[in-house]
Design an enzyme around this catalytic site. Sequence first.
Site, PDB file in Angstrom:
ATOM      1  CB  SER A  43     -11.204  -1.175  25.916  1.00  0.00           C
ATOM      2  OG  SER A  43     -12.562  -1.103  25.960  1.00  0.00           O
ATOM      3  CG  HIS A  44     -13.115  -4.714  27.856  1.00  0.00           C
ATOM      4  ND1 HIS A  44     -13.345  -3.459  27.754  1.00  0.00           N
ATOM      5  CD2 HIS A  44     -12.797  -4.982  29.265  1.00  0.00           C
ATOM      6  CE1 HIS A  44     -13.626  -2.963  29.083  1.00  0.00           C
ATOM      7  NE2 HIS A  44     -12.922  -3.665  29.763  1.00  0.00           N
ATOM      8  CD  GLU A 184     -12.730   3.015  25.723  1.00  0.00           C
ATOM      9  OE1 GLU A 184     -12.138   3.959  25.025  1.00  0.00           O
ATOM     10  OE2 GLU A 184     -13.161   1.942  25.515  1.00  0.00           O
TER      11      GLU A 184
END
Length: 334
Positions: A43-44, A184
């Site tokens: 997610s990052h 997310e």
Amino acid sequence: MIIAEAALAAMIGAAFERHGMSARNAALVAAVVAAAERDGAASHGLMRMDGYIATLKSGWVDGAADPVVTQPAPAIVAVDARNGFAQVALAAVRDVAAATTRQQGLAAVCIHDSHHFAALWPDVEPFAELGLIALTVVNARSRVVVWGGRKKTLGTNPMAFACPCSDGPPIVWDQASSQRAQGEVLKARLAGRSVPEGIGIDAAGNPSTDPAAILDGGALLPFGGHKGAGIAFMVEVLAAAMTGGRFGFEDESAKFPGAQTSRAGQFLLLIDPARGPGGDVPGRIASLVAMLRDAGAERLPGDARHHRRVRAARDGIEVEDVAYAKLRALAEGV
């Protein structure tokens, strides 16, 4: 596609340079994006590249910013990020912050006018590797409805904590103040799947499991109801009021089409356990960890991340072909 971490970071850095970052700043930000991909924090990782590039193109962030570090009090270090990325500000203050902590026993690092779009654990883990205890919080533009409010006021306002452990790597965790991190929810939208109930509401204020409805006009909910809301408020105080950064509701990114980052603040508290009354603190933490494992804890914060890190160092990082082709296009203009 299997690629080494250094090669992945170099490609990400090249993409950032092509879109307005200075070489130094690009390398610093690229390192944390590559680290997220390495450690399984998708997610990052590369998923965020579109957001970084769009924000750079919008003019909302200064990719060549040169932070200014000052020390207004013996145990307080301030950083004016000059509208640049937080990782650049952290790199500028890291040595001064560590030295101040050794001298004073603790240090408060106050960063303002910064953009944070990455995972938060990379901000604290390096300090724990030096034997320090570190806690950081970041405020973000308003995305969360709290205390029965009718509109978004506070951000997802994440926090991260790291402490040294005598018989292993530092114990490190990070989490959002919202029930689910925005990244997310973004990942769920990209995958075309719903999110669990209780994550967010739509634009009409109705509960929703549709990530698009939550992200486009809706809002996220705090974790634990009023408890998470209280923590989000605390983060806003420390990361914005204390640092001189913008509150989430003062966000002006809408004036820059394409901008996805928050121009806000970050607060970092560092403690030198050797200066406190606890004795061998890393050893005591190791005892605590051993007791937790003996009690049946199958996984402690950071365990999965370290397992993936070891595997990536040995085997490389697996990147989907589509994501690799996209990154190569961003880096090389092909």
